[in-house]
Design an enzyme around this catalytic site. Structure first.
Site, mmCIF file in Angstrom:
data_model
loop_
_atom_site.group_PDB
_atom_site.id
_atom_site.type_symbol
_atom_site.label_atom_id
_atom_site.label_comp_id
_atom_site.label_asym_id
_atom_site.label_seq_id
_atom_site.Cartn_x
_atom_site.Cartn_y
_atom_site.Cartn_z
ATOM 1 N N SER A 1 0.236 -1.033 -0.496
ATOM 2 C CA SER A 1 0.157 0.161 -0.091
ATOM 3 C C SER A 1 0.863 1.177 -0.186
ATOM 4 O O SER A 1 1.957 1.833 1.043
ATOM 5 C CB SER A 1 -0.909 0.242 1.124
ATOM 6 O OG SER A 1 -1.154 1.823 1.461
ATOM 7 N N HIS B 1 -0.854 -1.300 -4.141
ATOM 8 C CA HIS B 1 -2.680 -0.995 -3.579
ATOM 9 C C HIS B 1 -2.648 0.065 -3.071
ATOM 10 O O HIS B 1 -1.500 0.974 -2.664
ATOM 11 C CB HIS B 1 -2.122 -1.795 -2.209
ATOM 12 C CG HIS B 1 -3.709 -1.415 -1.330
ATOM 13 N ND1 HIS B 1 -5.096 -2.708 -1.562
ATOM 14 C CD2 HIS B 1 -4.410 -0.438 -0.372
ATOM 15 C CE1 HIS B 1 -6.032 -2.084 -0.876
ATOM 16 N NE2 HIS B 1 -5.640 -1.326 0.375
ATOM 17 N N ASP C 1 -4.663 3.093 -1.541
ATOM 18 C CA ASP C 1 -5.654 4.016 -0.645
ATOM 19 C C ASP C 1 -6.428 5.436 -0.582
ATOM 20 O O ASP C 1 -5.473 6.203 -0.769
ATOM 21 C CB ASP C 1 -5.342 3.591 0.989
ATOM 22 C CG ASP C 1 -5.152 2.255 1.437
ATOM 23 O OD1 ASP C 1 -5.632 1.275 0.650
ATOM 24 O OD2 ASP C 1 -4.083 1.607 1.395
ATOM 25 N N MET D 1 -8.399 7.946 0.232
ATOM 26 C CA MET D 1 -9.153 8.395 1.218
ATOM 27 C C MET D 1 -10.567 10.332 1.405
ATOM 28 O O MET D 1 -9.564 10.989 0.408
ATOM 29 C CB MET D 1 -8.593 8.154 2.987
ATOM 30 C CG MET D 1 -8.111 7.223 3.044
ATOM 31 S SD MET D 1 -7.212 6.762 4.572
ATOM 32 C CE MET D 1 -5.505 4.856 4.279
ATOM 33 N N HIS E 1 -8.188 1.114 -3.597
ATOM 34 C CA HIS E 1 -9.197 0.894 -2.699
ATOM 35 C C HIS E 1 -9.938 2.144 -2.104
ATOM 36 O O HIS E 1 -8.991 3.462 -1.750
ATOM 37 C CB HIS E 1 -7.994 -0.470 -1.801
ATOM 38 C CG HIS E 1 -8.851 -0.269 0.150
ATOM 39 N ND1 HIS E 1 -8.633 0.040 0.964
ATOM 40 C CD2 HIS E 1 -10.073 -0.041 0.058
ATOM 41 C CE1 HIS E 1 -9.246 -0.022 2.325
ATOM 42 N NE2 HIS E 1 -10.449 0.063 1.635
ATOM 43 N N MET F 1 -12.094 4.389 0.087
ATOM 44 C CA MET F 1 -12.007 4.752 0.804
ATOM 45 C C MET F 1 -13.398 6.014 1.123
ATOM 46 O O MET F 1 -12.737 6.817 1.772
ATOM 47 C CB MET F 1 -11.628 4.632 2.001
ATOM 48 C CG MET F 1 -10.923 3.250 2.663
ATOM 49 S SD MET F 1 -9.127 2.649 3.167
ATOM 50 C CE MET F 1 -8.660 2.965 2.317
ATOM 51 N N MET G 1 -11.139 -5.926 6.311
ATOM 52 C CA MET G 1 -10.459 -4.956 6.695
ATOM 53 C C MET G 1 -9.914 -5.519 7.912
ATOM 54 O O MET G 1 -11.273 -6.372 8.856
ATOM 55 C CB MET G 1 -11.006 -3.773 7.181
ATOM 56 C CG MET G 1 -11.449 -2.665 5.895
ATOM 57 S SD MET G 1 -10.145 -1.894 4.912
ATOM 58 C CE MET G 1 -8.410 -1.137 5.731
ATOM 59 N N ASP H 1 -6.512 -6.464 4.318
ATOM 60 C CA ASP H 1 -5.471 -5.000 4.584
ATOM 61 C C ASP H 1 -5.806 -4.674 5.950
ATOM 62 O O ASP H 1 -6.921 -3.658 6.861
ATOM 63 C CB ASP H 1 -6.082 -4.123 3.537
ATOM 64 C CG ASP H 1 -5.956 -2.619 3.375
ATOM 65 O OD1 ASP H 1 -4.839 -2.884 4.124
ATOM 66 O OD2 ASP H 1 -6.019 -2.182 2.338
#
Ligand code: DX5
Ligand code: ZN
Length: 236
Positions: free
Chosen positions: A9, A34, A36, A38, A67, A69, A138, A176
């Site tokens: 990540s 990966h 992330d 957000m 991913h 979020m 998660m 993760d």
């Protein structure tokens, strides 16, 4: 038995040198990158959007695994796909119509993933599992790298593995949060096949040694799981 896939990540990478960091973990043997994403709303942190993903896309030929979020992830699927994401994972907790959201990811031409927070039961997947390419469990509350693995996730991984195998599906189980050399053996033995690691890769040097240490322990966990299920079927 397919080998374990390691997905560093970039949340824990040096953002000032992001393209170099993506290239470095690629060179070091990563399987997926990966990403992330957000929004400061669904989770209490902000990272980056599609423009950054597009900016580093050229640094690696590996699959880019987004991913999301974020609240209202449906609004962003196409943008991340256009930026070069190969898979797009959204949170079940963030959408009203999970089936519709999954179809949206597929229509955008990406592999479709659904992520569940630690408290969210697997039952939310009951009627959509067959449509998925991956489920991301998660193992920390999302928002930050470097948190401790929540041990109850192991039961959840094992239960999801049972659901997938009982239906004869080919759905990746990705885990993760807090995945490192201390936890990855058990995570693999419980039934995961894709291992996200942020701080355990980017916080270590050299990256190649960190990735191969995680991969070796994951492989041992997968082998232990295969041996246990073989023994169970012989005993049956
Ligand atoms: C957490 C992110 C994770 C995080 C993992 O919200 O989804 O991908 O970067 O970081 P580590 O491996 O440090 O727990
Ligand atoms: Zn993640």
């Amino acid at each position: 038995m397919p080998g374990p896939l390691i997905a560093p990540s970039i949340l824990s990478a040096d953002f000032g040198r992001l393209a170099d960091e993506v290239a470095a973990v690629t060179e070091a043997g990563a399987d997926w990158i990966h990403l992330d994403v957000m929004d400061g709303h669904f989770v209490p942190n902000l990272t980056f959007g599609p423009k950054i993903v597009a900016a580093v896309r050229g640094a690696s030929p590996l699959p880019f695994d987004a991913h999301l979020m974020v609240s209202r992830p449906d609004d962003w699927v196409q943008a991340f796909r256009d930026a070069g994401a190969d898979s797009v994972t959204l949170h079940a907790e963030a959408v009203q119509h999970l089936h519709r959201s999954i179809q949206g990811v597929k229509q955008a031409g990406a592999r479709a993933g659904v992520s569940l927070n630690p408290h969210t039961p697997l039952s939310v997947l009951e009627y959509v599992l067959d449509d998925l390419d991956l489920v991301l469990l998660m193992s920390v509350n999302p928002g930050f790298g470097g948190q401790s693995f929540i041990p109850r996730t192991l039961d959840k991984i094992a239960a999801l593995r049972k659901m997938i195998d009982a239906r004869g599906l080919d759905v990746d189980i990705q885990v993760d949060g807090g995945v490192n050399t201390r936890t990855v053996f058990e995570v693999a033995r419980a039934g995961a096949d894709v291992f996200v690691a942020g701080s355990a890769v980017f916080g270590a040097r050299p990256y190649a040694a960190a990735i191969s240490a995680i991969r070796d322990l994951a492989r041992e966990g997968l082998e232990a799981r295969a041996a246990a299920s073989k023994a169970a079927s012989v005993g049956a």
